[in-house]
Design a protein around this motif. Structure first.
Motif, PDB file in Angstrom:
ATOM      1  N   ARG A   1     -47.246 -13.071  27.378  1.00 10.73           N
ATOM      2  CA  ARG A   1     -47.597 -14.186  26.515  1.00 10.73           C
ATOM      3  C   ARG A   1     -48.557 -15.098  27.249  1.00 10.73           C
ATOM      4  NH1 ARG A   1     -44.403 -18.645  27.906  1.00 10.73           N
ATOM      5  NH2 ARG A   1     -42.659 -18.146  29.311  1.00 10.73           N
ATOM      6  N   LEU A   2     -49.325 -15.849  26.487  1.00  8.71           N
ATOM      7  CA  LEU A   2     -50.275 -16.792  27.059  1.00  8.71           C
ATOM      8  C   LEU A   2     -49.632 -18.163  27.151  1.00  8.71           C
ATOM      9  CD1 LEU A   2     -53.455 -15.623  25.143  1.00  8.71           C
ATOM     10  CD2 LEU A   2     -52.998 -15.326  27.577  1.00  8.71           C
ATOM     11  N   CYS A   3     -49.838 -18.830  28.283  1.00  5.99           N
ATOM     12  CA  CYS A   3     -49.212 -20.129  28.535  1.00  5.99           C
ATOM     13  C   CYS A   3     -50.280 -21.215  28.715  1.00  5.99           C
ATOM     14  CB  CYS A   3     -48.375 -20.095  29.812  1.00  5.99           C
ATOM     15  SG  CYS A   3     -47.180 -18.760  29.884  1.00  5.99           S
TER      16      CYS A   3
ATOM     17  N   LEU B   1     -53.352 -19.391  30.714  1.00  2.00           N
ATOM     18  CA  LEU B   1     -53.238 -18.254  31.628  1.00  2.00           C
ATOM     19  C   LEU B   1     -52.088 -17.349  31.200  1.00  2.00           C
ATOM     20  CD1 LEU B   1     -53.672 -20.108  35.056  1.00  2.00           C
ATOM     21  CD2 LEU B   1     -55.355 -18.639  33.936  1.00  2.00           C
ATOM     22  N   PRO B   2     -52.166 -16.054  31.502  1.00  2.00           N
ATOM     23  CA  PRO B   2     -51.063 -15.139  31.182  1.00  2.00           C
ATOM     24  C   PRO B   2     -49.822 -15.502  31.998  1.00  2.00           C
ATOM     25  CG  PRO B   2     -53.074 -13.947  31.757  1.00  2.00           C
ATOM     26  CD  PRO B   2     -53.304 -15.359  32.135  1.00  2.00           C
TER      27      PRO B   2
ATOM     28  N   PHE C   1     -48.468 -17.313  21.376  1.00  3.38           N
ATOM     29  CA  PHE C   1     -49.381 -16.175  21.322  1.00  3.38           C
ATOM     30  C   PHE C   1     -48.986 -15.129  22.363  1.00  3.38           C
ATOM     31  CE2 PHE C   1     -51.938 -19.788  19.771  1.00  3.38           C
ATOM     32  CZ  PHE C   1     -52.234 -19.304  18.507  1.00  3.38           C
ATOM     33  N   GLN C   2     -48.873 -13.884  21.877  1.00  2.00           N
ATOM     34  CA  GLN C   2     -48.531 -12.756  22.738  1.00  2.00           C
ATOM     35  C   GLN C   2     -49.798 -12.040  23.195  1.00  2.00           C
ATOM     36  OE1 GLN C   2     -45.201 -12.282  23.532  1.00  2.00           O
ATOM     37  NE2 GLN C   2     -44.981 -14.177  22.346  1.00  2.00           N
ATOM     38  N   ARG C   3     -49.632 -11.248  24.235  1.00  2.00           N
ATOM     39  CA  ARG C   3     -50.759 -10.490  24.776  1.00  2.00           C
ATOM     40  C   ARG C   3     -50.268  -9.102  25.150  1.00  2.00           C
ATOM     41  NH1 ARG C   3     -54.280 -12.491  30.050  1.00  2.00           N
ATOM     42  NH2 ARG C   3     -56.010 -11.036  29.839  1.00  2.00           N
ATOM     43  N   ASN C   4     -50.945  -8.079  24.668  1.00  2.00           N
ATOM     44  CA  ASN C   4     -50.576  -6.697  24.970  1.00  2.00           C
ATOM     45  C   ASN C   4     -51.521  -6.102  26.007  1.00  2.00           C
ATOM     46  OD1 ASN C   4     -48.427  -6.593  23.107  1.00  2.00           O
ATOM     47  ND2 ASN C   4     -49.851  -6.183  21.433  1.00  2.00           N
TER      48      ASN C   4
END
Length: 291
Positions: free
Chosen positions: A165-167, A240-241, A264-267
């Motif tokens: 996830r994005l932070c 940042l991730p 927001f997620q990140r794959n």
């Protein structure tokens, strides 16, 4: 007469330890099993190999005759086993490409562990943005890629690898740490962003806009480490991730800002050419990275 390597191994362990109980512990066997093996060996040879006393067992003249043969046979056995282990071990070279987050925070740790298990394998890791890695895999400069966006090239196969996830993060001494976070408040802050024109940079900019955050002040830096150190001063914030900042968040150097609109997620994806079957080595490496 039938003498086994197991009997000779037990004979040698008793000689070294001087007691059956200690030899059993060294060999991870039971005391009766070790005692029986010695009895069988002495029965096959028709002679005792140790003198028994209250202090344990001491090798006798017959045992001294057997000892060099036992050493040689056990040594040859180990050499033979090692030779065929090396012949059947996975070996070769892997050229791996990765996006920055996956390369710096995941693969840089997994590769030494894989190498430890498979010392005959040589691994080269190239870290770049996802588009560059995708191109290099497509053009056979790399065997595998690990990227943070689905590939757009038709000759590439892909499968989901990791989720992240994005932070929104800042230094723990930033005044924002004790404030109510709103898009308007974050729009007033200095944003420290990746200067590289990449998929990640474009994605982050779009996500900020969708969360009604407008960047008015910006600093650009070309490495994630530099960005983390910059916001760690308590001045500025960034996107940042989580994989890249979880250690700093755990240690208290950075904090994650809680914005209700932000989720927001990140794959991440593993990619390789779809016109070539994966070799056993590449398949083994992908399975290892999936653990």
């Amino acid at each position: 007469m039938k003498i086994t390597l197991k009997q000779l191994s037990i004979f040698k362990a008793i000689h070294i330890n001087g007691q059956i109980s200690k030899a059993a512990k060294t060999l991870h066997m039971s005391v009766p099993a070790v005692s029986m093996a010695l009895k069988e060996l002495e029965g096959s040879l028709g002679t005792r190999l140790f003198e028994r006393s209250s202090n344990g067992l001491t090798i006798n003249d017959n045992g001294e005759v057997i000892l060099p043969y036992a050493n040689e046979m056990l040594s040859k056995s180990n050499q033979l086993e090692q030779m065929f282990t090396e012949r059947t071990a996975i070996g070769g070279t892997i050229k791996v490409g990765s996006s920055k987050t996956a390369g710096n925070y995941i693969l840089s740790r997994k590769i030494p562990l894989f190498k430890q298990q498979h010392p005959c394998v040589d691994i080269k890791l190239v870290i770049n943005n996802s588009l560059a890695i995708e191109k290099m895999v497509s053009e056979k400069e790399l065997d595998l890629g690990f990227v943070d966006a689905k590939p757009g090239l038709n000759n590439l196969h892909y499968q989901q690898w990791l989720k992240d996830r994005l932070c929104i993060v800042t230094g723990s001494n930033n005044p924002l740490a004790s404030e109510i976070i709103t898009p308007e408040r974050l729009s007033q802050e200095l944003w420290v962003m990746d200067e590289t024109i990449s998929v990640s940079r474009l994605r982050n900019t779009q996500l900020l806009k969708s969360a009604r955050i407008n960047i008015h002040q910006e600093l650009s830096m070309n490495t994630m480490g530099a960005i983390k150190r910059a916001i760690g001063t308590g001045i500025g914030i960034s996107v940042l991730p989580y994989l890249a900042v979880k250690e700093e968040i755990a240690s208290g150097q950075l904090i994650e800002l809680d914005l209700p609109e932000w989720d927001f997620q990140r794959n991440y994806w593993s990619i390789w050419r779809n016109d070539e079957a994966l070799s056993p080595l590449l398949d083994e490496f992908i399975q290892f990275c999936n653990q």
